[in-house]
Write a protein that holds these residues in place. Structure first.
Motif, PDB file in Angstrom:
ATOM      1  N   LYS A 114      40.735  24.447 -27.352  1.00 41.14           N
ATOM      2  CA  LYS A 114      42.093  24.779 -26.909  1.00 41.14           C
ATOM      3  C   LYS A 114      42.928  23.523 -26.724  1.00 41.14           C
ATOM      4  O   LYS A 114      44.118  23.494 -27.042  1.00 41.14           O
ATOM      5  N   TYR A 115      42.297  22.489 -26.193  1.00 39.52           N
ATOM      6  CA  TYR A 115      42.998  21.219 -25.997  1.00 39.52           C
ATOM      7  C   TYR A 115      43.471  20.670 -27.351  1.00 39.52           C
ATOM      8  O   TYR A 115      44.621  20.257 -27.500  1.00 39.52           O
ATOM      9  N   ILE A 116      42.568  20.686 -28.347  1.00 34.95           N
ATOM     10  CA  ILE A 116      42.922  20.150 -29.666  1.00 34.95           C
ATOM     11  C   ILE A 116      44.017  20.999 -30.319  1.00 34.95           C
ATOM     12  O   ILE A 116      44.933  20.461 -30.948  1.00 34.95           O
ATOM     13  N   ASP A 117      43.948  22.326 -30.145  1.00 39.88           N
ATOM     14  CA  ASP A 117      45.006  23.203 -30.673  1.00 39.88           C
ATOM     15  C   ASP A 117      46.365  22.788 -30.131  1.00 39.88           C
ATOM     16  O   ASP A 117      47.360  22.767 -30.841  1.00 39.88           O
ATOM     17  N   LYS A 118      46.397  22.490 -28.847  1.00 36.76           N
ATOM     18  CA  LYS A 118      47.654  22.182 -28.178  1.00 36.76           C
ATOM     19  C   LYS A 118      48.124  20.760 -28.416  1.00 36.76           C
ATOM     20  O   LYS A 118      49.287  20.510 -28.705  1.00 36.76           O
ATOM     21  N   LYS A 119      47.206  19.815 -28.272  1.00 42.21           N
ATOM     22  CA  LYS A 119      47.616  18.403 -28.249  1.00 42.21           C
ATOM     23  C   LYS A 119      47.031  17.551 -29.358  1.00 42.21           C
ATOM     24  O   LYS A 119      47.376  16.382 -29.497  1.00 42.21           O
ATOM     25  N   GLY A 120      46.100  18.111 -30.117  1.00 39.73           N
ATOM     26  CA  GLY A 120      45.437  17.312 -31.138  1.00 39.73           C
ATOM     27  C   GLY A 120      44.288  16.510 -30.538  1.00 39.73           C
ATOM     28  O   GLY A 120      44.064  16.545 -29.332  1.00 39.73           O
ATOM     29  N   GLU A 121      43.571  15.799 -31.401  1.00 39.25           N
ATOM     30  CA  GLU A 121      42.458  14.995 -30.910  1.00 39.25           C
ATOM     31  C   GLU A 121      42.997  13.858 -30.036  1.00 39.25           C
ATOM     32  O   GLU A 121      44.127  13.422 -30.204  1.00 39.25           O
ATOM     33  N   GLY A 122      42.172  13.360 -29.136  1.00 41.53           N
ATOM     34  CA  GLY A 122      42.597  12.222 -28.324  1.00 41.53           C
ATOM     35  C   GLY A 122      41.952  12.220 -26.962  1.00 41.53           C
ATOM     36  O   GLY A 122      41.063  13.032 -26.689  1.00 41.53           O
TER      37      GLY A 122
END
Ligand code: ZN
Length: 134
Positions: free
Chosen positions: A68-76
């Motif tokens: 969900k984090y990657i969906d929203k903000k991308g990798e990082g």
């Protein structure tokens, strides 16, 4: 509360196998071990840097928090973890100070650590993890 050091940086990646190349091949870090924490739907890979670590995080499911984090903000960078001497004490102190917590009680994280997350609303938008290791 006694914060001892930055324990690790949690970095969300789509794939540990692909994502770790930069850290191992280019930077020369060693991939020490991986662990899947099923309750968190995450596989973690730890790469020590001095006496701190980079923790790569790959979701085991599209519903997991890392996916969900990657969906929203991308990798990082997804979270910063501070090692504390006593996590129960630290949480009690933060609670008393009115800090919004995601975990009111410590739970088991990778590598046998006790961990708890603070709410990003209380920390200038940074997901902060407290971690105690024996
Ligand atoms: Zn972590």
């Amino acid at each position: 509360m006694k914060i001892l050091k930055i324990d690790h940086l949690g970095i969300a990646v789509k794939s540990i196998d692909q994502g770790k190349n930069f850290w191992t091949e280019i930077l020369g870090l060693t991939h020490e071990f991986s662990e899947t924490v099923e309750e968190q739907k995450v596989t973690t890979a730890f790469l020590p840097i001095g006496n701190s670590e980079v923790e790569l995080l790959e979701s085991t499911s599209p519903e997991g928090p890392i996916a969900k984090y990657i969906d929203k903000k991308g990798e990082g960078i997804q979270h910063v973890a501070f090692r504390v001497e006593n996590i129960e004490e630290a949480l009690a102190e933060l609670k008393e100070k009115g800090v919004k917590l995601i975990d009111e009680k410590p739970r088991k994280g990778a590598g046998g650590a006790l961990i708890a997350f603070l709410h990003p609303k209380a920390t200038n938008g940074v997901l902060v993890e407290l971690c105690e290791r024996k």
